[in-house]
Design a protein around this motif. Structure first.
Motif, PDB file in Angstrom:
ATOM      1  N   UNK A   2      62.720 139.972 -29.758  1.00 37.66           N
ATOM      2  CA  UNK A   2      64.304 140.149 -30.718  1.00 37.66           C
ATOM      3  C   UNK A   2      63.532 141.354 -32.116  1.00 37.66           C
ATOM      4  N   UNK A   3      62.309 140.992 -33.143  1.00 39.13           N
ATOM      5  CA  UNK A   3      61.838 141.432 -33.983  1.00 39.13           C
ATOM      6  C   UNK A   3      60.498 141.774 -32.868  1.00 39.13           C
ATOM      7  N   UNK A   4      59.952 143.624 -33.985  1.00 37.73           N
ATOM      8  CA  UNK A   4      59.312 144.270 -33.250  1.00 37.73           C
ATOM      9  C   UNK A   4      57.475 143.584 -32.949  1.00 37.73           C
ATOM     10  N   UNK A  39      54.598 130.343 -33.240  1.00 41.30           N
ATOM     11  CA  UNK A  39      54.549 130.398 -34.349  1.00 41.30           C
ATOM     12  C   UNK A  39      55.725 130.564 -35.333  1.00 41.30           C
ATOM     13  N   UNK A  40      56.570 131.997 -35.415  1.00 43.72           N
ATOM     14  CA  UNK A  40      57.207 131.470 -36.886  1.00 43.72           C
ATOM     15  C   UNK A  40      58.510 131.184 -36.902  1.00 43.72           C
ATOM     16  N   UNK A  41      58.340 129.703 -35.881  1.00 38.70           N
ATOM     17  CA  UNK A  41      59.174 129.559 -36.021  1.00 38.70           C
ATOM     18  C   UNK A  41      58.731 127.829 -36.381  1.00 38.70           C
ATOM     19  N   UNK A 162      66.438 129.360 -30.308  1.00 39.12           N
ATOM     20  CA  UNK A 162      66.792 129.884 -29.367  1.00 39.12           C
ATOM     21  C   UNK A 162      68.235 130.802 -29.275  1.00 39.12           C
ATOM     22  N   UNK A 163      69.252 130.837 -30.278  1.00 41.96           N
ATOM     23  CA  UNK A 163      70.678 131.424 -30.375  1.00 41.96           C
ATOM     24  C   UNK A 163      70.274 132.580 -29.805  1.00 41.96           C
ATOM     25  N   UNK A 164      69.946 133.955 -30.121  1.00 41.29           N
ATOM     26  CA  UNK A 164      69.645 134.645 -29.746  1.00 41.29           C
ATOM     27  C   UNK A 164      69.201 135.436 -28.492  1.00 41.29           C
ATOM     28  N   UNK A 165      69.243 133.951 -27.728  1.00 42.59           N
ATOM     29  CA  UNK A 165      69.120 135.128 -26.356  1.00 42.59           C
ATOM     30  C   UNK A 165      67.587 136.130 -26.290  1.00 42.59           C
ATOM     31  N   UNK A 205      69.402 133.611 -38.238  1.00 43.90           N
ATOM     32  CA  UNK A 205      67.668 134.125 -38.644  1.00 43.90           C
ATOM     33  C   UNK A 205      67.152 135.023 -37.570  1.00 43.90           C
ATOM     34  N   UNK A 206      67.304 136.109 -37.608  1.00 45.67           N
ATOM     35  CA  UNK A 206      66.180 136.575 -36.302  1.00 45.67           C
ATOM     36  C   UNK A 206      64.515 136.805 -36.550  1.00 45.67           C
ATOM     37  N   UNK A 207      64.616 135.202 -36.624  1.00 40.94           N
ATOM     38  CA  UNK A 207      63.166 134.429 -36.109  1.00 40.94           C
ATOM     39  C   UNK A 207      62.678 133.834 -34.506  1.00 40.94           C
TER      40      UNK A 207
END
Ligand code: SAM
Length: 217
Positions: A2-4, A39-41, A162-165, A205-207
């Motif tokens: 979801x992030x570049x 890794x981000x999480x 994993x909330x933004x699927x 958060x978009x993480x």
């Protein structure tokens, strides 16, 4: 993603190296397509645990034990972790992995269905956990929620992964394949509930694949 991808790769390149046993476990899980925290999480969890300094961590969704072992490396000395998993194929590895460190006596593995176990725990250990990490069957998050809320201590932190699927949650229902509509509806309901609950204060958060941080008021 979801992030570049390039930005994520750059941010991840800044993250500190894992202890070697975790690095081996991470590589093995990725090779065997076990869905473990990105890794981000990892970086977010380690920061939150360092800030919160929890006494009792509850994890829903052990898989092979990677995130539980990861959290055990950043938690305070006297903290303990209870982690829940039901799939035998995963449990076979989790049992061995969770026994393999010097923190083994601080980690309790509960085997069985998360909803049933959460209900049992909520009767015995209401308000015990000051840090809860939800990372299991996404379609079930709404069902877990009332029990998790009972288990969460006042001022405790609930982290849901994993909330933004992959970003599909933000799309209109009509843009979602029929197969994924149930999970789309359930995740939206979960996000709405978290962000509108009077008992919680929540940020999305978009993480990684999307993470929510909620604090119990
Ligand atoms: C995303 S993985 C967990 C990854 C793990 N937290 C990590 O990062 O190392 C989700 C896990 O939840 C487990 N799971 C799914 N439904 C469950 C249920 N109803 N009860 C218990 N565990 C469940 C799956 O078997 C899977 O291993």
């Amino acid at each position: 993603m979801i992030v570049d991808e390039r930005i994520t790769a750059y941010i991840n390149s800044l993250s500190q190296e894992l202890p070697s046993f975790l690095s081996i476990l991470e590589k093995e899980a990725i090779r065997e397509e076990v869905p473990i925290i990105k890794k981000e999480t990892q970086s977010l969890l380690s920061f939150l645990i360092a800030m919160k300094k929890p006494a009792h961590i509850l994890e829903v969704g052990t898989a092979v034990g990677f995130s539980a072992l990861f959290m055990s490396e950043c938690m305070p000395k006297d903290c303990d972790i209870t982690t829940i998993e039901k799939v035998e194929m995963r449990l076979v590895k989790a049992r061995v992995n969770l026994k393999s460190t010097d923190k083994a006596d601080k980690i309790r593995l509960l085997e069985g269905d998360a909803l049933a176990l959460l209900k049992e725990l909520a009767e015995k250990e209401s308000g015990r956990y000051d840090f809860i990490f939800m990372d299991a069957a996404k379609a079930q998050y709404m069902n877990y929620f009332p029990e998790v809320l009972k288990l969460l201590a006042e001022d405790g932190i609930l982290v849901t992964d994993n909330v933004l699927q992959d970003g599909t949650v933000a799309q209109s229902r009509y843009g979602i394949t029929r197969r994924d509509r149930t999970i789309h509806t359930r995740m939206r309901e979960y996000l709405y509930t978290l962000t509108h609950s009077e008992e919680l204060s929540t940020t999305v958060l978009p993480v990684g694949d999307g993470v929510t941080l909620s604090r119990k008021r």
